[in-house]
Design a protein around this motif. Sequence first.
Motif, short mmCIF file in Angstrom:
data_model
loop_
_atom_site.label_atom_id
_atom_site.label_comp_id
_atom_site.label_asym_id
_atom_site.label_seq_id
_atom_site.Cartn_x
_atom_site.Cartn_y
_atom_site.Cartn_z
N UNK A 2 30.22 38.62 31.87
CA UNK A 2 30.89 39.82 32.34
C UNK A 2 31.49 39.56 33.72
N UNK A 3 32.74 39.92 33.87
CA UNK A 3 33.46 39.72 35.12
C UNK A 3 33.72 41.07 35.75
N UNK A 4 33.82 41.10 37.05
CA UNK A 4 34.25 42.32 37.71
C UNK A 4 35.32 41.96 38.73
N UNK A 5 35.85 42.97 39.38
CA UNK A 5 37.00 42.75 40.27
C UNK A 5 36.65 41.83 41.45
N UNK A 6 35.39 41.76 41.84
CA UNK A 6 35.00 40.91 42.97
C UNK A 6 35.02 39.43 42.59
N UNK A 7 35.00 39.14 41.30
CA UNK A 7 34.98 37.75 40.85
C UNK A 7 36.37 37.15 40.74
N UNK A 8 37.41 37.95 40.84
CA UNK A 8 38.76 37.45 40.61
C UNK A 8 39.19 36.43 41.67
N UNK A 9 38.98 36.73 42.93
CA UNK A 9 39.44 35.83 43.99
C UNK A 9 38.76 34.45 43.91
#
Length: 117
Positions: A2-9
Motif C-alpha cells: 500500500x502506497x500513500x502520498x508521502x511515499x511518492x517523492x
Amino acid sequence: MSWNSQDLEPLVRGIPPIRSRRGPRRRRPAKLHADKGYDYDHLRRWLRERGIAHRIARKGTESSKRLGRHRWVIERTVSWLAGCRRLHRRYERKPEHFLAFVGIAAALICDRRLART
C-alpha cells in the motif's frame, strides 16, 4: 503493498537512470500517472519543479477510468507476485534474499505465461 502520498517523492527519487538507445541516460521519468490518492498541490508542484509531466486524477471531478488504461498492467503484476506465498509475508530479514525471491517469482510467472502460448 500500500502506497500513500508521502511515499511518492522517495519513490520517484529512487528511480535509477533510464537507459536509452540514443543520447545520454535520462535521470527522471518524463511522465507520471497517478490516481486520486495523490491529488495534492504540493506533489503537483514538486513534480513540476523537476520537469516531470503528471496526470493525476482530481478528487471529486475526474473519473479514474481513464487512468486505469495505464495502471492495470502494474496492478495485475503485483497481484501475481502477491500470489507467491513466500512473498506475501516477508520471512527474510535481509533485503538481498527478499529481492532474490522476487526475481525467482517473476521468472516463474514469465515461464508460466510463456508455457500457455
